[in-house]
Motif scaffolding. Structure first.
Motif, PDB file in Angstrom:
ATOM      1  N   VAL A 164      12.235  54.336 106.511  1.00 32.56           N
ATOM      2  CA  VAL A 164      13.412  54.842 105.808  1.00 32.56           C
ATOM      3  C   VAL A 164      14.597  54.588 106.735  1.00 32.56           C
ATOM      4  O   VAL A 164      14.573  54.981 107.900  1.00 32.56           O
ATOM      5  N   THR A 165      15.612  53.928 106.208  1.00 28.30           N
ATOM      6  CA  THR A 165      16.836  53.671 106.959  1.00 28.30           C
ATOM      7  C   THR A 165      17.955  54.471 106.313  1.00 28.30           C
ATOM      8  O   THR A 165      18.153  54.398 105.101  1.00 28.30           O
ATOM      9  N   VAL A 166      18.660  55.235 107.138  1.00 31.32           N
ATOM     10  CA  VAL A 166      19.713  56.118 106.646  1.00 31.32           C
ATOM     11  C   VAL A 166      21.028  55.758 107.324  1.00 31.32           C
ATOM     12  O   VAL A 166      21.096  55.665 108.552  1.00 31.32           O
TER      13      VAL A 166
ATOM     14  N   ARG B 286      25.136  57.030 107.137  1.00 28.79           N
ATOM     15  CA  ARG B 286      25.981  58.060 106.532  1.00 28.79           C
ATOM     16  C   ARG B 286      27.399  57.993 107.061  1.00 28.79           C
ATOM     17  O   ARG B 286      27.654  57.488 108.149  1.00 28.79           O
TER      18      ARG B 286
ATOM     19  N   VAL C 173      25.612  59.386 101.963  1.00 35.00           N
ATOM     20  CA  VAL C 173      24.436  58.967 102.716  1.00 35.00           C
ATOM     21  C   VAL C 173      23.759  57.870 101.903  1.00 35.00           C
ATOM     22  O   VAL C 173      23.439  58.078 100.727  1.00 35.00           O
TER      23      VAL C 173
ATOM     24  N   THR D 260      20.495  55.514 101.583  1.00 35.19           N
ATOM     25  CA  THR D 260      19.098  55.507 102.013  1.00 35.19           C
ATOM     26  C   THR D 260      18.379  54.292 101.447  1.00 35.19           C
ATOM     27  O   THR D 260      18.514  53.988 100.262  1.00 35.19           O
ATOM     28  N   THR D 261      17.612  53.625 102.299  1.00 36.66           N
ATOM     29  CA  THR D 261      16.746  52.524 101.879  1.00 36.66           C
ATOM     30  C   THR D 261      15.346  52.815 102.405  1.00 36.66           C
ATOM     31  O   THR D 261      15.170  53.040 103.602  1.00 36.66           O
ATOM     32  N   ALA D 262      14.379  52.837 101.502  1.00 35.43           N
ATOM     33  CA  ALA D 262      12.982  53.058 101.891  1.00 35.43           C
ATOM     34  C   ALA D 262      12.156  51.845 101.484  1.00 35.43           C
ATOM     35  O   ALA D 262      12.306  51.333 100.366  1.00 35.43           O
TER      36      ALA D 262
ATOM     37  N   TYR E 179      15.207  63.764  99.311  1.00 39.74           N
ATOM     38  CA  TYR E 179      15.219  64.614 100.491  1.00 39.74           C
ATOM     39  C   TYR E 179      14.826  66.028 100.080  1.00 39.74           C
ATOM     40  O   TYR E 179      14.988  66.413  98.919  1.00 39.74           O
TER      41      TYR E 179
ATOM     42  N   SER F  54      19.634  63.455  95.555  1.00 39.17           N
ATOM     43  CA  SER F  54      19.180  62.323  96.374  1.00 39.17           C
ATOM     44  C   SER F  54      18.018  61.567  95.716  1.00 39.17           C
ATOM     45  O   SER F  54      17.421  60.687  96.334  1.00 39.17           O
TER      46      SER F  54
ATOM     47  N   TYR G 150      12.065  63.606 104.036  1.00 42.70           N
ATOM     48  CA  TYR G 150      12.197  62.673 102.924  1.00 42.70           C
ATOM     49  C   TYR G 150      10.786  62.445 102.408  1.00 42.70           C
ATOM     50  O   TYR G 150       9.886  62.091 103.175  1.00 42.70           O
TER      51      TYR G 150
ATOM     52  N   VAL H  69      13.314  64.201 108.938  1.00 41.38           N
ATOM     53  CA  VAL H  69      14.630  63.605 109.155  1.00 41.38           C
ATOM     54  C   VAL H  69      15.555  64.627 109.804  1.00 41.38           C
ATOM     55  O   VAL H  69      15.338  65.839 109.684  1.00 41.38           O
TER      56      VAL H  69
END
Length: 145
Positions: A43-45, A47, A52, A54-56, A71, A92, A121, A143
């Protein structure tokens, strides 16, 4: 004319720096009570003050299946965030479908203020394309915002 162009270029340059310079990266693992699936991923966050992003990216999921992720706030069932059964932060919510190999990519944005108190997450199997959770989760990561 030149002053207007310079101000516009400066505004564009400053706006592009608004997102956090260094993304936060988290490793997804199997949800503690997540059944037989042995999923993993990242998971890349990123913000800023407003949003925010988010890419998972997850592998090891059931093929051609809908999943929903969001989240969560810290729950009271455990001190381990992924086992705490905390409330989901519905703003989210991200829904996607795995490919034939069980790979899933989810991308979404949520207001920063909504997720600032998130402690984990979580990805759930979904019972439909709308993202109705069908289980307590299959993949999770703690997270810190």
């Amino acid at each position: 004319m030149n002053k207007t162009l310079l101000v516009s270029a400066l505004s564009l340059a400053l706006g592009s720096c608004a997102m956090m310079a260094t993304p936060m990266n988290y490793t997804l693992g199997k949800q503690p009570a997540g059944g037989a699936l042995n999923s993993s991923g990242t998971v890349t966050v990123q913000r800023d003050a407003a949003m925010v992003m988010t890419t998972a990216r997850v592998s090891g999921l059931a093929p051609n299946t809908y999943y929903v992720a969001h989240y969560h706030l810290q729950g009271t069932a455990s001190t381990d965030p992924c086992s705490s059964a905390g409330a989901p932060i519905m703003s989210s919510k991200m829904v996607g479908r795995t490919d034939a190999m069980g790979m899933l990519t989810l991308m979404g944005n949520a207001p920063t203020a909504d997720v600032m108190n998130a402690t984990y997450y979580n990805i759930h199997t979904a019972s439909d394309a709308a993202g109705t959770p069908a289980d307590a989760g299959v993949s999770c990561t703690s997270v810190k915002m």
